[in-house]
Scaffold this active site. Structure first.
Site, mmCIF file in Angstrom:
data_model
loop_
_atom_site.group_PDB
_atom_site.id
_atom_site.type_symbol
_atom_site.label_atom_id
_atom_site.label_comp_id
_atom_site.label_asym_id
_atom_site.label_seq_id
_atom_site.Cartn_x
_atom_site.Cartn_y
_atom_site.Cartn_z
ATOM 1 N N HIS A 9 10.367 0.562 -17.457
ATOM 2 C CA HIS A 9 10.452 1.850 -18.149
ATOM 3 C C HIS A 9 9.424 2.841 -17.601
ATOM 4 C CE1 HIS A 9 12.788 -0.534 -20.938
ATOM 5 N NE2 HIS A 9 13.075 0.530 -21.664
ATOM 6 N N HIS A 170 -8.381 -18.905 -7.059
ATOM 7 C CA HIS A 170 -7.668 -17.972 -7.923
ATOM 8 C C HIS A 170 -6.389 -17.522 -7.230
ATOM 9 C CE1 HIS A 170 -9.047 -14.419 -5.589
ATOM 10 N NE2 HIS A 170 -10.120 -15.156 -5.382
ATOM 11 N N HIS A 435 -13.718 7.251 2.503
ATOM 12 C CA HIS A 435 -14.382 6.107 3.126
ATOM 13 C C HIS A 435 -15.897 6.233 3.009
ATOM 14 C CE1 HIS A 435 -10.645 5.120 5.734
ATOM 15 N NE2 HIS A 435 -10.738 4.295 4.716
#
Length: 477
Positions: A9, A170, A435
């Site tokens: 949505h 992880h 940067h």
């Protein structure tokens, strides 16, 4: 190639998830697009079956197309889209009921590793298990799933590794490992204590809940078993793709101390304005001067990237490797040459004009991240003009803590102040997406942008306080 369409949505939600999934993506094997929101600025939340249809058709070359939907009406839009497209194309489409975020990550990782469509969909359906197990939530497993351990023969090969990653295995390292091992023709099992996992499954690896300091064992049997072991060991040596800081044989991991305010004396950064602008000679001479400046800067950027890789890591080094790649662009070099030959411009003027035009193009972009790259373009231009003018970067030395003031500051200009007494940077303009800001963060320098031109009125050596917490530059009374 597998196509993944995120149907949501909210365009913001879908774009954010796309960005997250891209961390695990092999673009040769997995293509991700979104079909999200509606074209109504006042009420942008909703789903559009036509958007979904167009997204599916844009992936018609894919072997299989997987649709992930967030809520009920997104499912209705997906089903309606299937009714609108060619029946042969519809046969390629799979509507997946997996949770949006976990499912997208699982699908991307599995598809990027070359898994079959059934394996990919199975990974997506199991995507919640790792989170459920970590939260001691109820996980329903069948008897077959409980007794799914592989039985290896005496010919099986094994290798062990003590995980050094601060966050353990992880999601990103688990995805990299599963993707790597999916390419081998071998039965592969990863073990952590009594727990076992299919080493080609990101979800199962995550379920092992491997933490820093844990020992893991890879067991391999089959045609490619030795190659799989070698590949595993190589990836493990690189911490499964994680960039972690190590010192000698021990790693000490602590928490960052937040320093919201720094104090120092004002120093106005002085851009190099005393550049030698020579008169036009011949097109050959001017082209030679421009080429020499470009080659000298490329050599400098190579050396700088290597130095920064050791000092600040690959992320910072890659910024300057990117600058070097830009200088290798044939179109850029050709534009400078044409400016010299066709318009009788000096090397100085040709470089200045081409880079100024490029800078303007970046500044006109809507994307703030890309827009900020104009600072890099200006920085490269200035370095080239200094090279043509035979002007070197001045060295900097400060006896007291100093805060640099400037209108803007390019990445190479900021690096002039590394290993000095500079404690902060305040810019009248700049961009938080530049940067320069990324490098400043790595250098441990607090930096503020968009402070306005009034900072140019601050007298040299004025006592200042720069507060990241309040995002303010304070002139001491």
């Amino acid at each position: 190639m597998i196509g993944l369409i995120i149907v949501s949505h909210s365009k913001l939600l879908a774009d954010g998830l796309h960005q997250l999934a891209a961390q695990m993506q092999n673009k040769q094997k997995c293509h991700i697009i979104t079909a999200a929101g509606v074209d109504d600025e006042t009420h942008p939340i909703g789903t559009d079956a036509v958007k979904v249809m167009e997204a599916i058709e844009s992936l018609s070359d894919a072997e299989h197309i997987i649709l992930l939907m967030d809520l009920g009406s997104a499912l209705l839009s997906a089903e309606t889209a299937l009714d609108l497209i060619d029946p042969d194309l519809a046969e390629k489409v799979h509507l997946c009921s997996a949770p949006l975020v976990e499912g997208a990550i699982a699908i991307t990782a599995a598809a990027s590793g070359g898994a079959s469509i059934d394996e990919i969909l199975n990974e997506a359906q199991q995507a919640l298990q790792a989170k459920q197990q970590q939260l001691n939530d109820t996980v329903t497993t069948t008897e077959n799933e409980k007794d799914k351990h592989t039985h290896f023969s005496e010919q099986a090969l094994t290798t062990q590794w003590v995980v050094k990653n601060p966050s353990g295995l992880h999601i990103r390292p688990a995805a990299k490992l599963a993707t790597l091992l999916s390419g081998f023709t071998a039965t592969l099992e990863l073990r952590h204590g009594e727990k076992r996992a299919d080493a080609k499954s990101m979800n199962q690896i995550a379920l092992l809940q491997v933490r820093q300091g844990d020992k893991i064992t890879l067991v391999a049997e089959g045609v490619d078993s030795q190659n799989a072991i070698n590949a595993f060991n190589q990836l493990a040596q690189h911490n499964f793709g994680d960039n972690i800081a190590t010192t000698d044989s021990k790693t000490f991991v602590g928490k960052t101390a937040y320093v919201p305010t720094v104090a120092g004396l004002a120093h106005h950064h002085a851009p190099n304005t005393e550049l030698c602008i020579s008169s036009y000679q011949t097109s050959e001479n001017e082209t030679r001067r421009a080429t020499k400046a470009i080659e000298q800067l490329k050599t400098h950027l190579d050396s700088l990237a290597n130095t920064l890789n050791e000092q600040y890591g690959e992320e910072i080094a890659n910024i300057f490797r990117g600058h070097r790649l830009l200088l290798e662009d044939d179109e850029l070099v050709e534009s400078i040459t044409q400016s010299i030959e066709n318009e009788c411009n000096t090397a100085y003027d040709a470089i200045s004009n081409i880079f100024n035009n490029m800078s303007k193009q970046y500044q006109q972009l809507d994307d703030e991240y890309l827009q900020a790259r104009f600072i890099d373009i200006e920085d490269l231009k200035n370095q080239l003009l200094m090279s043509i003018s035979s002007v070197a970067q001045p060295s900097c030395a400060f006896t007291e803590p100093t805060i640099i003031l400037s209108g803007n500051l390019g990445p190479s200009e900021l690096l002039r102040y590394r290993n000095t007494n500079v404690v902060g940077v305040a810019l009248a303009n700049g961009s938080p997406y530049s940067h320069t800001c990324i490098i400043a963060a790595k250098m441990g320098l607090p930096i503020l942008t968009d402070l306005g031109d009034n900072i140019h009125q601050i007298a040299e050596q004025t006592k200042l306080q720069l507060s990241i917490e309040t995002r303010s530059l304070i002139v001491a009374s």
